[in-house]
Design an enzyme around this catalytic site. Sequence first.
Site, PDB file in Angstrom:
ATOM      1  N   TRP A  59      51.915   2.009 -61.660  1.00  0.00           N
ATOM      2  CA  TRP A  59      51.123   2.842 -62.576  1.00  0.00           C
ATOM      3  C   TRP A  59      51.206   4.322 -62.187  1.00  0.00           C
ATOM      4  O   TRP A  59      51.237   5.198 -63.048  1.00  0.00           O
ATOM      5  CB  TRP A  59      49.671   2.382 -62.582  1.00  0.00           C
ATOM      6  CG  TRP A  59      48.822   3.138 -63.562  1.00  0.00           C
ATOM      7  CD1 TRP A  59      48.703   2.901 -64.900  1.00  0.00           C
ATOM      8  CD2 TRP A  59      47.983   4.255 -63.275  1.00  0.00           C
ATOM      9  NE1 TRP A  59      47.837   3.804 -65.481  1.00  0.00           N
ATOM     10  CE2 TRP A  59      47.379   4.655 -64.490  1.00  0.00           C
ATOM     11  CE3 TRP A  59      47.674   4.963 -62.116  1.00  0.00           C
ATOM     12  CZ2 TRP A  59      46.487   5.713 -64.580  1.00  0.00           C
ATOM     13  CZ3 TRP A  59      46.795   6.016 -62.205  1.00  0.00           C
ATOM     14  CH2 TRP A  59      46.208   6.386 -63.422  1.00  0.00           C
ATOM     15  N   HIS A  60      51.262   4.603 -60.895  1.00  0.00           N
ATOM     16  CA  HIS A  60      51.325   5.987 -60.438  1.00  0.00           C
ATOM     17  C   HIS A  60      52.704   6.621 -60.617  1.00  0.00           C
ATOM     18  O   HIS A  60      52.873   7.803 -60.349  1.00  0.00           O
ATOM     19  CB  HIS A  60      50.909   6.082 -58.962  1.00  0.00           C
ATOM     20  CG  HIS A  60      49.427   6.152 -58.779  1.00  0.00           C
ATOM     21  ND1 HIS A  60      48.636   5.032 -58.696  1.00  0.00           N
ATOM     22  CD2 HIS A  60      48.586   7.208 -58.694  1.00  0.00           C
ATOM     23  CE1 HIS A  60      47.382   5.396 -58.546  1.00  0.00           C
ATOM     24  NE2 HIS A  60      47.311   6.700 -58.544  1.00  0.00           N
ATOM     25  N   GLY A  61      53.691   5.847 -61.043  1.00  0.00           N
ATOM     26  CA  GLY A  61      55.008   6.425 -61.305  1.00  0.00           C
ATOM     27  C   GLY A  61      56.171   5.593 -60.811  1.00  0.00           C
ATOM     28  O   GLY A  61      57.296   5.763 -61.264  1.00  0.00           O
TER      29      GLY A  61
ATOM     30  N   ALA B 125      42.297   8.610 -56.094  1.00  0.00           N
ATOM     31  CA  ALA B 125      43.423   8.994 -56.887  1.00  0.00           C
ATOM     32  C   ALA B 125      43.855   7.669 -57.390  1.00  0.00           C
ATOM     33  O   ALA B 125      44.770   7.523 -58.123  1.00  0.00           O
ATOM     34  CB  ALA B 125      44.522   9.582 -56.063  1.00  0.00           C
TER      35      ALA B 125
ATOM     36  N   VAL C 128      49.414  -0.827 -58.759  1.00  0.00           N
ATOM     37  CA  VAL C 128      48.943   0.531 -58.452  1.00  0.00           C
ATOM     38  C   VAL C 128      50.137   1.463 -58.243  1.00  0.00           C
ATOM     39  O   VAL C 128      50.171   2.585 -58.760  1.00  0.00           O
ATOM     40  CB  VAL C 128      48.035   0.529 -57.202  1.00  0.00           C
ATOM     41  CG1 VAL C 128      47.693   1.959 -56.779  1.00  0.00           C
ATOM     42  CG2 VAL C 128      46.750  -0.239 -57.469  1.00  0.00           C
TER      43      VAL C 128
END
Length: 370
Positions: free
Chosen positions: A333-335, A294, A330
Site C-alpha cells: 500500500w505504501h508503494g 505513517a 502495508v
Amino acid sequence: MPQDPMDFEWSYWIEWGRERILWLLAGHLLVSQMSRLLVERYKPWCLMVYGMAACWLLLGIKGFAVILLHAAISFAVAQFQLSLLTWLCSLILLSTLRITAVEETKRKWYNTENEYYLLLFTVSVRCLFCTSFSLEYCWHAPAQKSSHSFPWMLAYVFYYPTFHNGPLMNFDEFSKQMRKQEAFSVKTNLSILIVGIIRIFFWWCLAELMIHLVYIHALYSSALPLESASYWALGGLALAQVLFFYVKYLVLYGVPGLLLQMDGLKPPALPCCVSLMHSFTKMWRLISVKSLTALLICRFTYRYIYVPMGGSQSSLLGTLLSTALTFAFVSYWHGGQSYLWYWGALNWLGVIVENGTKRILSISLIQDLI
C-alpha cells in the site's frame, strides 16, 4: 531560523493546510453544525454533498470522477458477496496507481506535482475506505444490506475530515455513529472545539520547534555525519525521529479527530507515545488499536487481514501467515518499493522472534530454570 526541509510529509500537508484544506475543513465544520442544529436526520447527506463539492474543488472534475469510479466498481464487485473477489478488486484498483501510463495521464490533469500527489494520496486512502465498505457488505446478513446502500458508501467515502490522509474508521463504526441522533448542545461543542484547538496548536508549535532546531531528517540524508557519529548519538537521532513522528501525527490526526468529535462521532484514539513502548509485539498491537502510523492502515489490516486469517488464535503456521500478509499489504500500500519490503520483512521477523521467545519462556521447565 530555517526549518529542516527533508521531511516531505510534514511540509506537504502544512502547505496544503494553509492554502486550502484548513478552509475546507472549516467549511465542513460549519455545514456539520448547521445540519446538526436544523436537520439532524439529513446530516449524513449534507456532509456527503459537501465532501463531494470539496473533492471537486481541490482535485477537479477528473480527480472527482476517478474516486467516484473506484467507489462504483468496488460496490458492484461487493454485490457478489465474496471476500476474496473484493480483495482482488481492491488490489487491482490499488495497482492502477503504479502504472506508468496512468500516472503520466493523471499528471497532465494538473499544473503542479503537488496537485498530482494530492490526488495520489487521496485515492490511496479512498481505496481503503472502499475496501472496508465492501468487506463489511460481504460479511453482513441479507437483512442488514439496506444499511449498506450505495448512498451510504458515498457518504463514507466522501466524508471530508478523513478524506485526504485519514485516520481510518471502518464502515460499520462510521454508519452506526452517523445514524445515531443525539442531543445537540452549542455550548458543549464550543468548549470541545476551543480545548481541541488549544491542544492541536500546542502540538503544532512543538513540531515546528523540533523541525527548526533539530535537523533529524537532514542528518539522515547524508552519510558523512552518520558515519562519524557514536552509537549513542545514532540512538539519540533514532529516538528523536520517532518522537517527531509521534508529535507530527498528533497534529495530522488531531485535526480530523477534533472534527469527528464535533460531528458527534468517536474518533480513533490518538497515538501512544513511543517512548512508553518496551515490547515490539505490544507496539504493533497498540498501533492497530490506536492509530499510530505513517501506517494509518494498521487498524484496517488488523480487522480485515490479521483477524480473518486467524491471527494469534490460529496455529503457529497460521499466525506466521496472517502476520506476513499484514506486513506485506502495508508494504504494498505504501508503494511496494524494495526498501518497504525489507522494512516489512524485518518487522515481521521482529514480531515472530519476540512471540517465539515468549512461547519458549512459557514452558514450565524453562520457568523453573529461570
